[in-house]
Design an enzyme around this catalytic site. Structure first.
Site, short mmCIF file in Angstrom:
data_model
loop_
_atom_site.label_atom_id
_atom_site.label_comp_id
_atom_site.label_asym_id
_atom_site.label_seq_id
_atom_site.Cartn_x
_atom_site.Cartn_y
_atom_site.Cartn_z
N GLU A 114 0.83 -1.21 0.00
CA GLU A 114 0.00 0.00 0.00
C GLU A 114 0.87 1.26 0.00
O GLU A 114 0.78 2.09 0.90
CB GLU A 114 -0.89 0.02 1.26
CG GLU A 114 -1.75 -1.20 1.45
CD GLU A 114 -2.41 -1.26 2.84
OE1 GLU A 114 -2.02 -0.47 3.74
OE2 GLU A 114 -3.30 -2.10 3.01
N CYS B 140 -3.10 33.92 8.77
CA CYS B 140 -2.95 34.56 10.07
C CYS B 140 -2.78 33.53 11.18
O CYS B 140 -3.68 33.29 11.98
CB CYS B 140 -4.14 35.48 10.33
SG CYS B 140 -4.15 36.80 9.11
C1 LIG Z 1 -1.29 6.10 5.04
C2 LIG Z 1 -1.34 4.63 4.83
C3 LIG Z 1 -0.55 4.03 3.85
C4 LIG Z 1 0.44 4.80 2.99
O1 LIG Z 1 1.50 5.28 3.76
P1 LIG Z 1 2.74 5.99 3.03
O2 LIG Z 1 3.64 6.37 4.13
O3 LIG Z 1 2.19 7.16 2.31
O4 LIG Z 1 3.34 4.99 2.11
C5 LIG Z 1 -0.68 2.68 3.65
N1 LIG Z 1 -1.54 1.93 4.40
C6 LIG Z 1 -2.31 2.49 5.36
C7 LIG Z 1 -3.21 1.62 6.13
C8 LIG Z 1 -2.24 3.84 5.61
O5 LIG Z 1 -2.99 4.39 6.58
#
Ligand SMILES: *Cc1c(COP(=O)(O)O)cnc(C)c1O
Length: 423
Positions: free
Chosen positions: A275, A346
């Site tokens: 991911e 601000c």
């Molecule tokens: C934010 C997130 C990611 C991606 O994280 P990066 O640091 O942008 O690679 C992947 N999996 C989950 C569950 C997340 O919350």
């Protein structure tokens, strides 16, 4: 590696001049490079060649529909954390079968939407969530495919506000409870247990915490299989850092990271899910702003930009460091002036950089705040009644506005004043 460089003395995104885009679109604006985005997805595709692998791009890093479409065209899936992100991913053409749904607070409505769409997997983060999902799936006469997001209790992440894998963090189920939860889940009629998931943090600058966490999770997969639970997927989350230019050493190259994932996942014989967010989008974008004033303060000199913390909140929220470059290439031997680079909002925290030595800049000059493609536009707001900065996508010499700047009428369109105030 990205595609922003000086050409003939002017910063370009690929073959498009930032100056020309600024003249057409106005400032401030976000500018993304399609070639950079594509390249980052291809790193995974090549490293995972021959494996059953799903690159589920983390939509929250940059949720622009054109960016999602481009990544979907490259074969990427999506990791979403809300019903809204799920709908964005679907609207951009990401097949539901390539979508995983993460997040600690999924509502029943969001679960129903995701089940109706037929997503690949829910990453379940608690026992009450498991029960709710079981209910919703049963009421629909279906089964929800799940992985538990397990919390391996590994400290990682570039800042305490983006660490997620420690026992104190709100994310995931406790390591010590995982086997019991899997046994329970396997007995529920609305649940189909498929895999194990983790995500330990963001802006992680070395491979050691990943390696430690992945090794723990690989052991868990084996224990669960010994318990008679068929684990067929491993979701390793995201979190790899990108070089912002401030750290003593750059984070590992995405290829090295992908090889590490392959080494852990391959012997387990699982479908591999990852991911990545920041490493796909981070250095594929810049925020372009114009200098409004060069202000001589009593103790400091301020460079006041027309972009503010409402456009890019990372410095204010995470103490993030961003490289700031003049769009007109400075002479190599030009003098440096030390500025606090600030926005017009601000708030005292509306500061992009403190005591930054920059080449001479004057009112009207353009600057690019680099590595702003992830957690930039998505975190922006209309604070101080400032319109959202438009987003522009460049591919080769072409560019297109993929989110326009709202008009004043757009900005107030959701508001009404009650009759009883109108005299
Ligand atoms: C934010 C997130 C990611 C991606 O994280 P990066 O640091 O942008 O690679 C992947 N999996 C989950 C569950 C997340 O919350």
């Amino acid at each position: 590696m990205h595609h922003f460089a000086y050409r003939n003395g002017v910063l370009h995104a690929e073959d498009a001049s930032i100056e020309a885009i600024a003249a057409a679109v106005g400032t401030p604006f976000y500018c993304y490079s399609a070639a950079t985005l594509r390249r980052h997805v291809r790193v995974f595709r090549e490293a995972f060649g021959g494996l059953d692998a799903l690159v589920a791009y983390s939509v929250k890093a940059n949720a622009n529909l054109a960016v999602l479409k481009l990544l979907a065209n490259e074969g990427a899936g999506a990791d979403v954390v809300s019903g809204g992100e799920l709908r964005r991913a679907r609207a951009a053409g990401v097949p539901a079968a390539r979508i995983v749904f993460s997040g600690v607070g999924k509502t029943r409505e969001e679960m129903a939407l995701a089940l109706d769409e037929g997503i690949h997997q829910f990453n379940v983060e608690s026992e009450p969530e498991l029960d709710a999902l079981n209910d919703v799936a049963q009421s629909k006469g279906t089964k929800a495919s799940i992985a538990f997001r397990v919390n391996p209790d590994v400290k990682a992440g570039g800042h305490e506000k983006i660490s997620t894998g420690k026992a104190e963090d709100k994310f995931g189920v406790a390591w010590t409870r995982a086997r019991d939860l899997y046994r329970r889940a396997a007995s529920l009629p609305g649940i189909a247990v498929k895999g194990v998931d983790l995500h330990i943090g963001s802006q992680i600058a070395d491979l050691a915490p990943f390696e430690a966490a992945f090794a723990k999770v690989a052991e868990l997969v084996k224990s669960l299989r010994a318990d008679g639970i068929a684990i067929e997927r491993l979701d390793v989350g995201g979190g790899l850092g990108v070089p912002y230019g401030d750290a003593p050493a750059d984070p590992p190259h995405p290829e090295e990271y992908a090889r590490l994932i392959r080494r852990i996942a391959e012997p387990l014989g699982v479908q591999l899910i990852c991911e990545p967010g920041r490493m796909i989008a981070g250095n594929a974008g810049v925020l372009v702003a114009r200098v409004i004033y060069d202000k001589e303060g009593e103790r400091r000199r301020f460079l006041i930009l027309d972009a503010g913390m409402n456009d890019l909140i990372r410095p204010a929220l995470y103490d993030a460091w961003h490289d700031i470059r003049p769009v007109r290439e400075p002479a190599p031997d030009s003098a440096r002036t030390v500025y606090d680079v600030v926005g017009p909002v601000c708030e005292s925290s509306d500061v992009f950089a403190r005591a930054r030595a920059l080449p001479p800049l004057r009112a009207g000059d353009l600057v690019a705040i680099m590595t702003a493609g992830a957690y930039g536009a998505v975190l922006s707001s209309q604070y101080n009644a400032r319109p959202l900065a438009p987003e522009v996508l460049v591919s080769g010499g072409r560019f297109a506005v993929t989110r326009r700047r709202p008009s004043f009428e757009d900005m107030i369109a959701l508001e009404t004043t009650p009759d009883w105030l109108n005299g």
